[in-house]
Design an enzyme around this catalytic site. Sequence first.
Site: not given
Length: 340
Positions: A45, A197
Amino acid sequence: MNTTTPKRIKLALQGGGSHGAFTWGVLDRLLADERIEVEALVGTSAGAMNAAVLADGLIAGGPTEARRRLDRFWEGIGELAQTSPIQPTPMDRMFSAGNMDLSPLWRFADVLMRQFSPYELNPLNANPLREHLEATVDFARLRSASGPALFVCATNVLTGRLRVFERAEMSAAAVMASACVPLLHHTVEVEGQHYWDGGYCGNPPIFPLIYMGGAPDIIIVQLNPINIPEVPRDIRAIVDRMNTLAFNSSLMREMRMIRFVTDLIDQGQLPKEKHLRCYIHTVDAEEELAAFNASSKMNASLDFLRHLRALGVARAEAFLDAHFDAIGENSSTDIVAKFL
């Protein structure tokens, strides 16, 4: 000028939205130290973005250029945020450096995200952050030039499996896949597969740094607090803690395995010649970051990003003062006390 051989380290960078600016500060301080050389990075991320920007900067011009690229990237995010209607109010700034609890637009956006998907709220899939990333990182050079090893992870939406992108296959899409928050963004397609993610499977995964061999020292820049001061009671705090627990769980499992393997090596049950004995170090600001709530992870105002950067610089400075001598010799983090 430092004439001694630098100590080689590997960096494992967690994700955490705007809190990734803390990592910006940590990296800036580590890169400023001529006694250290970055051999490899893994990120998830915001950590994936930091890792890609840093690696490209090292390739382009060494630590000085890497620091400049990180500054450019995060300052640019702050400039983009100035055009967003979601801003901390003067009252927010009075009570917290980063929370936006009193912002009516933040609360309205939070409600919308729980009622409508990003496909409904953003049908054209506009994402200025991707354009900013592409303007900062030369991905063609990153894939082809010699430089530190780089790993970025994402979660395959359909299979639930972790995908680790290596430097030779790095792209803006791969990095954006690693940072694809399901309630905010469309899935990111890479090579016909769809990703969210990477934190759901590894935040960040440590095993790529172990499997590659090389230096034994891994510095984890931790953004998600393991410990919090009180039980969450409002819905936003509860959801944020649920996500934090989920995103830390894979890291804690890997730490347990690293401890197990380390004990076997030390007891002579595994040969040192075939197994890398890792030294684990961490740089964090658990108490300070735990004081911020979920809204702060969406706060990309320049003053907040710079606040986090300064905190990261200070924590990295404290780490080097206390534990530089441990690098290459032993772990400065007690895995049992910290993670288990």
